[in-house]
Design an enzyme around this catalytic site. Structure first.
Site, PDB file in Angstrom:
ATOM      1  N   ARG A 170      41.219  45.035  26.671  1.00 50.31           N
ATOM      2  CA  ARG A 170      40.456  45.387  27.878  1.00 50.31           C
ATOM      3  C   ARG A 170      40.418  46.886  28.205  1.00 50.31           C
ATOM      4  O   ARG A 170      40.248  47.271  29.364  1.00 50.31           O
ATOM      5  CB  ARG A 170      40.963  44.613  29.097  1.00 50.31           C
ATOM      6  N   SER A 221      37.545  38.606  35.990  1.00 47.78           N
ATOM      7  CA  SER A 221      39.002  38.736  36.074  1.00 47.78           C
ATOM      8  C   SER A 221      39.390  40.078  36.682  1.00 47.78           C
ATOM      9  O   SER A 221      38.908  41.124  36.255  1.00 47.78           O
ATOM     10  CB  SER A 221      39.621  38.617  34.683  1.00 47.78           C
ATOM     11  N   GLU A 291      42.180  45.370  35.928  1.00 46.23           N
ATOM     12  CA  GLU A 291      41.144  45.486  34.900  1.00 46.23           C
ATOM     13  C   GLU A 291      39.893  46.163  35.450  1.00 46.23           C
ATOM     14  O   GLU A 291      39.193  46.883  34.736  1.00 46.23           O
ATOM     15  CB  GLU A 291      40.811  44.081  34.386  1.00 46.23           C
TER      16      GLU A 291
END
Length: 298
Positions: A170, A221, A291
């Protein structure tokens, strides 16, 4: 202002950003620019730099949290740079940074090329997805990138081969260093079976509908999964499902989603993300990595 700066492309002043971010935060930008070509992009950035106007590149707004105040600079969208080419015989795809990732995935599959099925449900642009190394189902976009065409700090075009690109779960060198602006990429794929690929996509779509709060605005997310565990499991174990700040809520359906339940402001979402992070750190000593990216919160 745009006449004074002689900017290039589609130009809007004091632009509403609510439809340009997936949280549907009602932010604004002093300037919203959509260059029609790479040359437009280069010339626009040169002018912004010469006039000390801050700027950032916006993809589909699917992994960012905007501030509620007006962004006092220029937001540059690459939505007009959205070309896609599929070369079945070479098992390769080419896409400009503003192309949508699901479209690239489906166009590849229609030519019986496999590899990007995981990307069919990721609501990001090619450029934004490479920037954050977006992924799903144990795959990530940069594993399939053979090269990325960028503008370097001197606004000169440069091709970075796969081996030149540092990335991990990520994140990528593009996100960490911000030296380059992604303008296009090539992907290496494999021959596959179109029907099998479409069945895989449909199965995953049904699973997402049952497990993710897609009926509310969100940015997917919020936290990266820590090694050997899941952020959603940890958040749920700390009884944070349903916790609200203003119009923002930790989803009852999936604890690693924060949703805009009721006209949430950027501040609501910002405060809730930080509350969840700090609560998890205090209760479990797990330092969850956010994230998503906060834009202009300094």
């Amino acid at each position: 202002m745009n006449e004074t700066l002689k900017l290039y492309g589609d130009i809007k002043e004091h632009a509403d950003l609510k439809c340009l971010n997936t949280y549907r935060i009602a932010g604004k930008a002093r300037l919203l620019l959509s260059p029609y070509s790479i040359n437009d992009l280069i010339n626009t950035i040169k002018i912004l730099r010469e006039n000390n106007v801050k700027y950032f590149i916006l993809g589909n707004g699917s992994n960012i949290i905007l501030n509620d105040r007006e962004y006092d600079g220029a937001i540059i969208r690459l939505n007009n740079l959205n070309g896609i080419e599929i070369h079945k015989d070479m098992q390769m795809a080419y896409a400009e940074a503003g192309a949508m990732l699901p479209k690239l995935s489906l166009e590849s599959i229609n030519e019986s090329l496999t590899g990007l099925e995981f990307a069919a449900g990721i609501p990001g642009t090619v450029g934004g997805s490479i920037y954050g190394n977006a992924g799903a189902y144990n795959s990530c976009i940069l594993d399939y990138v053979s090269s990325v065409t960028v503008l370097d700090e001197k606004l000169e075009l440069k091709v970075l081969e796969h081996e030149d690109i540092q990335y991990s779960y990520r994140t990528s060198m593009f996100k960490e260093e911000k030296k380059y602006i992604i303008v296009a990429a090539k992907f290496y794929l494999k021959s596959g079976d179109k029907e099998n690929s479409l069945e895989t996509i449909e199965d995953r779509r049904v699973r997402r509908l049952s497990s993710q709060p897609l009926e509310y605005p969100s940015a997917g997310s919020v936290f990266r999964n820590p090694d050997g565990d899941y952020a959603g499991r940890i958040i749920e174990a700390c009884n944070l499902k349903g916790y609200k700040i203003g119009g923002a809520e930790v989803s009852e359906k999936h604890a690693n989603f924060i949703i805009n339940k009721n006209n949430a402001t950027g501040k609501d979402i910002y405060n809730l993300i930080n509350y969840v992070h700090d609560t998890i750190k205090e209760k479990t000593n797990v330092d969850l990595v956010i994230e998503q990216e906060f834009i202009d919160w300094e």
